[in-house]
Write an enzyme that holds these catalytic residues in place. Sequence first.
Site, PDB file in Angstrom:
ATOM      1  N   CYS A  45       0.831  -1.206   0.000  1.00 43.57           N
ATOM      2  CA  CYS A  45       0.000   0.000   0.000  1.00 43.57           C
ATOM      3  C   CYS A  45       0.872   1.265   0.000  1.00 43.57           C
ATOM      4  O   CYS A  45       0.495   2.278  -0.574  1.00 43.57           O
ATOM      5  CB  CYS A  45      -0.979  -0.003   1.156  1.00 43.57           C
ATOM      6  N   HIS A 299      -1.732   1.137   7.589  1.00 39.52           N
ATOM      7  CA  HIS A 299      -2.186   1.021   6.203  1.00 39.52           C
ATOM      8  C   HIS A 299      -2.231   2.418   5.574  1.00 39.52           C
ATOM      9  O   HIS A 299      -2.622   3.385   6.223  1.00 39.52           O
ATOM     10  CB  HIS A 299      -3.583   0.385   6.190  1.00 39.52           C
TER      11      HIS A 299
END
Length: 351
Positions: A45, A299
């Site tokens: 990510c 994240h």
Amino acid sequence: MSNTNERSNKDSFDFYFFFVPAVQTLAAVWNRPGVCGLDNSGNSCYLNVVLQCLCSTVPLVEHLLNQDTRRDLCRFAEVFVRLLEEMWLGRSSSCAPLEARSALSSILPQFNNYSQQDAQELLLFLLNMLHDDLKKPRPEQNRNCGSDFTIVSHLFEGQLSYMTLCMHCDHQAHSKQTFTVLSLPIPTGITKCSVQDCLSLFFEQTVLTGGEQMLCSVCGLRRETAVLTSLDKPPEILLLHLKRFGCKGKHQVKLRTNVGFSMKLDLTPFLSSSAQNASFSSYHLYAVVNHTGHLNTGHYTALCHSAPAQVWHCFDDSIVREVQDSVVQSPNAYMLLYSCKPFQKPKIHGL
Ligand SMILES: [Zn+2]
């Protein structure tokens, strides 16, 4: 998909009848150039958000997808341009940046694993790599023609000016330094502040004492020194990094301070005296990198403004959704990308 028509049994016919039109509708809705999710290839990510930010930097895209630029590209630049082409001229709602990932890890082995990395560090590495690849002199040119000036330095490079003052004899010295990202400290001890507060802290006058004292050329000794930092050349594209990952004693900590920001940013208060007439000092927000969760297990997602559609999208790896302007402001902001002028739809052949 194309062989679905050749099937003759009834189940397949029903499948074709109900399934294909649904996909076509989705594809038609999602025909947005430059708005393309990126598959996660295992903790990637951090790479995806950086690629999304670069993909929404219209002047960079415009330059790299220009036919003249595309000749003689090499290494990472070549792979990156192919990815940009897929994201801007392809018709899928997402794609897999595997080629970019392997090119990156072959050049920078520290990214050749599946652990979470810092998006800000990666963005700097990628810009340096692109800059190096683009400045390589073309074979037909004299080697001396290789210039240090590329679209990357043109867009992203700014300059800071430092004035140091000896606290003993008042001797002043001046120096300059180029930058690509401004890493801003976050005021501690509060839960909420603004990006202007972080900028003020960055540009605040500091006094170097003790072991940090600087050698004064007039006194010939190390003296307490005041340092005044100002912005000498504002960059066309301003990259701001909020230093959320810090140290508390021996422990690494994430600062969760809610840093407020708006769609426009004025840097006039931080300009040096020689930059007061700079051609630009007010900026427009066009991308935000958010980080949620803890230090090493968090994240990343990106919010990018689409120049052709004039709306914001949230990119969570391969999942893309249109969002309201009000969602852009978030306490999870980690990087803010500003442009000195609002982007227009890029002039790309085939768009
Ligand atoms: Zn002195």
